[in-house]
Design a protein around this motif. Sequence first.
Motif: not given
Ligand SMILES: Cc1cc2nc3c(=O)[nH]c(=O)nc-3n(C[C@H](O)[C@H](O)[C@H](O)COP(=O)(O)OP(=O)(O)OC[C@H]3O[C@@H](n4cnc5c(N)ncnc54)[C@H](O)[C@@H]3O)c2cc1C
Length: 473
Positions: A137, A74-75, A69
């Motif tokens: 992010s 951004t994870g 998924p």
């Molecule tokens: C600059 C920066 C700052 C950040 N700051 C923080 C912060 O302060 N706090 C924090 O907690 N995180 C932070 N993060 C990490 C990140 O942004 C979070 O983890 C965010 O929640 C991930 O969302 P995403 O949509 O990009 O997920 P993705 O990176 O696409 O996926 C992350 C995980 O979730 C799963 N996933 C994604 N979408 C789904 C779905 N619909 N159903 C089931 N599983 C799914 C994926 O398989 C993967 O395991 C930061 C990242 C960056 C780059």
Amino acid sequence: MLNPCDDAFLAALGQRLPEGTLRPPEPRHLTEPRGRWPGRAGAVACPRRTEEVAEIVRACAAARVGIVPWGGGTGLVGGQVMPSGPLPLVLSLERMTALRGLWPDENVIAVEAGMTLASVQAAAEAAGRLFPLSLASEGTATIGGNLATNAGGTAVLRYGNARDLCLGVEAVLADGSVLQGLSRLRKDNTGYDLRHLLIGSEGTLGVLTAASLRLFPCPAARVVALLVVPSPAAAQRFLRLCEMRLGGLVTAFELIARMGFSFLAEVGPEVRMPFPQAPDWCVLVEFGLPSAMDPEATMASVYEEAAEAGLVTDGVIAASAAQAEMLWALREAIPEANRRIGAVSSHDISLPLGAIPGFIAEAGERIAALGDLRINCFGHLGDGNLHYNVFRAAGRSRADDDPLREPVKRLIHDLVHAAGGSVSAEHGVGRLKTADLDRYGDPARLAAMRGLKRALDPAGILNPGAVLSGRPA
Ligand SMILES: Cc1cc2nc3c(=O)[nH]c(=O)nc-3n(C[C@H](O)[C@H](O)[C@H](O)COP(=O)(O)OP(=O)(O)OC[C@H]3O[C@@H](n4cnc5c(N)ncnc54)[C@H](O)[C@@H]3O)c2cc1C
């Protein structure tokens, strides 16, 4: 054993989906922010509707093809990229961005999983409400990804993690069935709470397709200050003072170390520093206040009381929204500065609040004994979550990092574990920390997690290799 997502599988699946749903992967689907793992995929599926997600999952279950998924990519723990094993299908929620419903009087919004966090915040704001989850992010990260990782961010102190903000989820389970759980209820005691099982499961137990979320009244005013504190222990006493004076109105309480400012100067000399000389420690504090309270006067009076008690020694109180944004921009630029400098090892840890000053002191001494290293310790002090990142000394080359990486990580994680902390506070386990979970996780809990995985995803198609290592129970 899983099978690869090959041409024959894609041709058959393509016939069951609207044209354009299956696409070749783009670089963004196969990379992650820290550039540690190259992802691989037979294709990217970009469904528009929950039924299409269910169709894709059913097909993958029948053919035993792995699914990764993908939200916004951004994870920070590699959960969204699968570097090895049979070629998976990346399942991106990026086209599922609809607002399903908004009930301002109930303080509830329901959105599809691919909506970015910033768009959820904007939709809430347009209705005069606040969706308080906030991360650097947020322009790219999706609400599905936020819930899948149980994201934290800067307002956890007041409003909780993503988990605390979610009333219900709609999700596709590993057999393709659709869990219809978009509840608007705040109380529902009807057995196992599958919502909470799916939240934080990082795509290993189901694909989130939509969520109903809690909204809040917008504070009438906010005030932000960057205040110099003598030590982390003083910062914690200052937080307690703020909470005594303001109850639940402290929105954020972020610790910043001198190294954070040094790194900002090193990678972006154009950044305007708030102090002529960077202090050893400071805190970025935000209060969200009701209309009856004057923001600057409130901050000034808390500051005066703290200064008299020796808990703060200097500071800047933002006099305008633009200044408040500027102070936050400094804090939010720190992770990017870290990324550009390149850490030997970064740690997203949480500790019991009382253990934090002792941990910072002991970890600092023990890291110094390992070699010529720099520490950038910052983070969400109010909720016990530190980003404790260790870097090579200026002028050393990246090649010097490798032999130190494992000892540094082990040292920090051992100390955290011994203090009753967690080796993953807000970013999750992904693929980065599966071995850490094996090492530090409670055996009974790990066995129960493996049992749940077997029960809900018997073929192991959902995000193979994430969260749980391949080690037998
Ligand atoms: C600059 C920066 C700052 C950040 N700051 C923080 C912060 O302060 N706090 C924090 O907690 N995180 C932070 N993060 C990490 C990140 O942004 C979070 O983890 C965010 O929640 C991930 O969302 P995403 O949509 O990009 O997920 P993705 O990176 O696409 O996926 C992350 C995980 O979730 C799963 N996933 C994604 N979408 C789904 C779905 N619909 N159903 C089931 N599983 C799914 C994926 O398989 C993967 O395991 C930061 C990242 C960056 C780059």
